[in-house]
Design a protein around this motif. Structure first.
Motif, PDB file in Angstrom:
ATOM      1  N   MET A 120       0.985  -0.967   0.017  1.00 44.29           N
ATOM      2  CA  MET A 120      -0.141   0.109   0.103  1.00 44.29           C
ATOM      3  C   MET A 120       0.845   1.365  -0.115  1.00 44.29           C
ATOM      4  O   MET A 120       2.007   1.198   0.403  1.00 44.29           O
ATOM      5  N   ASP A 121       0.179   2.399  -0.572  1.00 42.04           N
ATOM      6  CA  ASP A 121       1.050   3.510  -0.401  1.00 42.04           C
ATOM      7  C   ASP A 121       0.605   4.201   1.041  1.00 42.04           C
ATOM      8  O   ASP A 121      -0.198   3.881   1.774  1.00 42.04           O
ATOM      9  N   PHE A 122       1.435   5.098   1.544  1.00 43.54           N
ATOM     10  CA  PHE A 122       1.296   5.592   3.026  1.00 43.54           C
ATOM     11  C   PHE A 122       1.724   6.825   3.129  1.00 43.54           C
ATOM     12  O   PHE A 122       2.553   7.426   2.423  1.00 43.54           O
ATOM     13  N   HIS A 123       1.439   7.396   4.223  1.00 46.85           N
ATOM     14  CA  HIS A 123       1.485   9.002   4.800  1.00 46.85           C
ATOM     15  C   HIS A 123       1.687   8.696   6.249  1.00 46.85           C
ATOM     16  O   HIS A 123       0.606   8.435   6.851  1.00 46.85           O
ATOM     17  N   PHE A 124       2.575   8.989   6.930  1.00 44.55           N
ATOM     18  CA  PHE A 124       2.941   9.027   8.441  1.00 44.55           C
ATOM     19  C   PHE A 124       3.083  10.510   8.989  1.00 44.55           C
ATOM     20  O   PHE A 124       3.621  11.409   8.293  1.00 44.55           O
ATOM     21  N   HIS A 125       2.224  10.836  10.086  1.00 42.20           N
ATOM     22  CA  HIS A 125       2.573  12.128  10.700  1.00 42.20           C
ATOM     23  C   HIS A 125       2.834  11.888  12.339  1.00 42.20           C
ATOM     24  O   HIS A 125       2.070  11.069  13.052  1.00 42.20           O
ATOM     25  N   PHE A 161      -4.956   2.784  -3.251  1.00 40.82           N
ATOM     26  CA  PHE A 161      -5.103   3.687  -4.504  1.00 40.82           C
ATOM     27  C   PHE A 161      -3.919   4.888  -4.240  1.00 40.82           C
ATOM     28  O   PHE A 161      -3.465   5.063  -3.089  1.00 40.82           O
ATOM     29  N   PRO A 162      -3.776   5.563  -5.188  1.00 43.65           N
ATOM     30  CA  PRO A 162      -2.894   6.937  -5.306  1.00 43.65           C
ATOM     31  C   PRO A 162      -3.214   7.705  -3.971  1.00 43.65           C
ATOM     32  O   PRO A 162      -4.493   7.924  -3.589  1.00 43.65           O
ATOM     33  N   LEU A 163      -2.381   8.026  -3.100  1.00 40.77           N
ATOM     34  CA  LEU A 163      -2.609   8.751  -1.961  1.00 40.77           C
ATOM     35  C   LEU A 163      -1.661  10.239  -1.936  1.00 40.77           C
ATOM     36  O   LEU A 163      -0.517  10.298  -2.213  1.00 40.77           O
ATOM     37  N   ARG A 164      -2.562  11.295  -1.560  1.00 38.24           N
ATOM     38  CA  ARG A 164      -1.670  12.664  -1.480  1.00 38.24           C
ATOM     39  C   ARG A 164      -1.899  13.211  -0.127  1.00 38.24           C
ATOM     40  O   ARG A 164      -3.021  13.429  -0.002  1.00 38.24           O
ATOM     41  N   LEU A 165      -0.859  13.579   0.523  1.00 31.99           N
ATOM     42  CA  LEU A 165      -0.972  14.281   1.514  1.00 31.99           C
ATOM     43  C   LEU A 165      -1.453  15.626   1.303  1.00 31.99           C
ATOM     44  O   LEU A 165      -1.075  16.448   0.676  1.00 31.99           O
ATOM     45  N   ARG A 166      -2.632  16.120   2.041  1.00 31.83           N
ATOM     46  CA  ARG A 166      -3.082  17.462   2.017  1.00 31.83           C
ATOM     47  C   ARG A 166      -2.534  18.084   3.263  1.00 31.83           C
ATOM     48  O   ARG A 166      -2.029  19.379   3.303  1.00 31.83           O
ATOM     49  N   GLN A 167      -2.677  17.573   4.553  1.00 37.85           N
ATOM     50  CA  GLN A 167      -2.101  18.450   5.672  1.00 37.85           C
ATOM     51  C   GLN A 167      -1.956  17.419   6.773  1.00 37.85           C
ATOM     52  O   GLN A 167      -2.494  16.440   6.926  1.00 37.85           O
ATOM     53  N   ALA A 168      -1.233  17.775   7.703  1.00 41.12           N
ATOM     54  CA  ALA A 168      -0.836  16.985   9.057  1.00 41.12           C
ATOM     55  C   ALA A 168      -0.279  18.020  10.087  1.00 41.12           C
ATOM     56  O   ALA A 168       0.358  18.971   9.752  1.00 41.12           O
ATOM     57  N   ALA A 178      -5.540  13.105   3.920  1.00 37.69           N
ATOM     58  CA  ALA A 178      -5.035  12.896   2.510  1.00 37.69           C
ATOM     59  C   ALA A 178      -6.115  12.764   1.586  1.00 37.69           C
ATOM     60  O   ALA A 178      -7.159  12.540   2.001  1.00 37.69           O
ATOM     61  N   THR A 179      -5.546  12.899   0.345  1.00 37.97           N
ATOM     62  CA  THR A 179      -6.766  12.513  -0.690  1.00 37.97           C
ATOM     63  C   THR A 179      -6.546  11.286  -1.651  1.00 37.97           C
ATOM     64  O   THR A 179      -5.192  11.124  -1.729  1.00 37.97           O
ATOM     65  N   ILE A 180      -7.559  10.474  -1.699  1.00 41.50           N
ATOM     66  CA  ILE A 180      -7.377   9.245  -2.210  1.00 41.50           C
ATOM     67  C   ILE A 180      -7.858   9.550  -3.715  1.00 41.50           C
ATOM     68  O   ILE A 180      -9.129   9.835  -3.890  1.00 41.50           O
ATOM     69  N   ASP A 181      -7.149   9.030  -4.708  1.00 43.51           N
ATOM     70  CA  ASP A 181      -7.494   9.489  -6.054  1.00 43.51           C
ATOM     71  C   ASP A 181      -8.224   7.642  -6.388  1.00 43.51           C
ATOM     72  O   ASP A 181      -7.743   6.858  -7.054  1.00 43.51           O
ATOM     73  N   ALA A 182      -9.628   7.847  -6.311  1.00 43.59           N
ATOM     74  CA  ALA A 182     -10.336   6.701  -6.657  1.00 43.59           C
ATOM     75  C   ALA A 182     -11.163   6.609  -7.971  1.00 43.59           C
ATOM     76  O   ALA A 182     -12.230   6.923  -7.875  1.00 43.59           O
ATOM     77  N   GLY A 183     -10.335   6.862  -8.786  1.00 47.02           N
ATOM     78  CA  GLY A 183     -10.614   6.489 -10.217  1.00 47.02           C
ATOM     79  C   GLY A 183     -11.315   7.970 -10.670  1.00 47.02           C
ATOM     80  O   GLY A 183     -10.475   8.935 -10.787  1.00 47.02           O
ATOM     81  N   ASP A 184     -12.633   7.883 -10.714  1.00 48.98           N
ATOM     82  CA  ASP A 184     -13.278   9.399 -11.302  1.00 48.98           C
ATOM     83  C   ASP A 184     -13.387  10.318 -10.000  1.00 48.98           C
ATOM     84  O   ASP A 184     -14.363  11.266 -10.306  1.00 48.98           O
ATOM     85  N   ARG A 185     -13.223   9.980  -8.955  1.00 46.74           N
ATOM     86  CA  ARG A 185     -13.421  11.006  -7.991  1.00 46.74           C
ATOM     87  C   ARG A 185     -12.260  10.663  -6.838  1.00 46.74           C
ATOM     88  O   ARG A 185     -11.752  10.116  -6.731  1.00 46.74           O
ATOM     89  N   GLU A 186     -12.261  12.115  -6.261  1.00 50.79           N
ATOM     90  CA  GLU A 186     -11.286  12.183  -4.898  1.00 50.79           C
ATOM     91  C   GLU A 186     -11.954  11.916  -3.632  1.00 50.79           C
ATOM     92  O   GLU A 186     -13.180  12.342  -3.536  1.00 50.79           O
ATOM     93  N   ILE A 187     -11.435  11.289  -2.711  1.00 45.54           N
ATOM     94  CA  ILE A 187     -12.154  11.078  -1.398  1.00 45.54           C
ATOM     95  C   ILE A 187     -11.027  11.481  -0.296  1.00 45.54           C
ATOM     96  O   ILE A 187      -9.810  11.146  -0.323  1.00 45.54           O
TER      97      ILE A 187
END
Length: 213
Positions: A70-75, A93-100, A120-129
């Protein structure tokens, strides 16, 4: 991995207690094995160590993510000895850190443990979660302040934090509490939203009697 809008996102939240089992053994592999048994798409983890002698100097979030591919971000919420301690988000899914960052502490309680959150934002196909993972304090005043901060303009009410939004973690609070009622004003309780599902207790881990997550 692609994600279709009609598919369900499977999410898990888990306080891993520095990956120390009830037998005293430290093992990120055992934690990863438990997670794999539930087959989640996204995992919110609390109480992870990084570079601490008590847990063999491991970066636990990184090791668990590697075990699960898996992809990950740690704070890190706190600096301890020579290492760090905090929360993480893992995703298939691709994971983008927004803030910590840190959450408020309450007066005399400040010296015990700094609490934090990670978004974090998850790039889940046609939408962001949007996923926010946190671990609240043990004092009720502290939890109220932390809930207000998390629902405020820097986090959940931020202009970039668009629906769908999932807030999860270890809240150290019961469904009868002011903190829970505050969250329910703007959020749905995932366990109550599932038709025919009886909410599950989560604490204490060996014989769960209460739901605090």
């Amino acid at each position: 991995m692609t994600y279709q809008r009609s598919e369900k996102l499977r999410l898990m939240t888990y306080n891993v207690h520095s990956c120390i089992g009830s037998d005293g053994e430290v093992s990120t592999y055992r934690i990863a094995d438990v997670i794999a048994g539930y087959d989640p798409d996204v995992v919110a983890l609390q109480e992870l160590d990084s570079g601490l002698a008590r847990t063999n100097n491991a970066h636990q979030a990184e090791e668990i993510a590697r075990h699960l591919n898996m992809d990950f971000h740690f704070h890190p919420s706190m600096e301890l000895q020579e290492g760090r301690y905090g929360n993480a988000i893992l995703s298939r899914f691709p994971l983008r850190l927004r803030q910590a960052g840190a959450l408020p502490t309450a007066g005399w309680w400040r010296a015990l443990e700094q609490r934090g959150a990670i978004w974090a934002t998850i790039d889940a196909g046609d939408r962001e979660i949007q996923i926010i993972n946190t671990h609240f304090g043990l004092n009720w005043r502290e939890r109220v302040a932390q809930a207000e901060a998390l629902l405020g303009a820097r986090w959940a009410a931020h202009s970039a934090c668009k629906e769908p939004l999932i807030i999860c973690g270890d809240f150290n609070t019961l469904p009868i509490s002011p903190v829970y009622r505050r969250f329910r004003k703007i959020l749905h309780d995932a366990q109550l939203a599932i038709k025919g599902w009886k909410p599950q207790s989560t604490y204490p881990s060996r014989y769960p009697l209460a739901r605090i997550d």
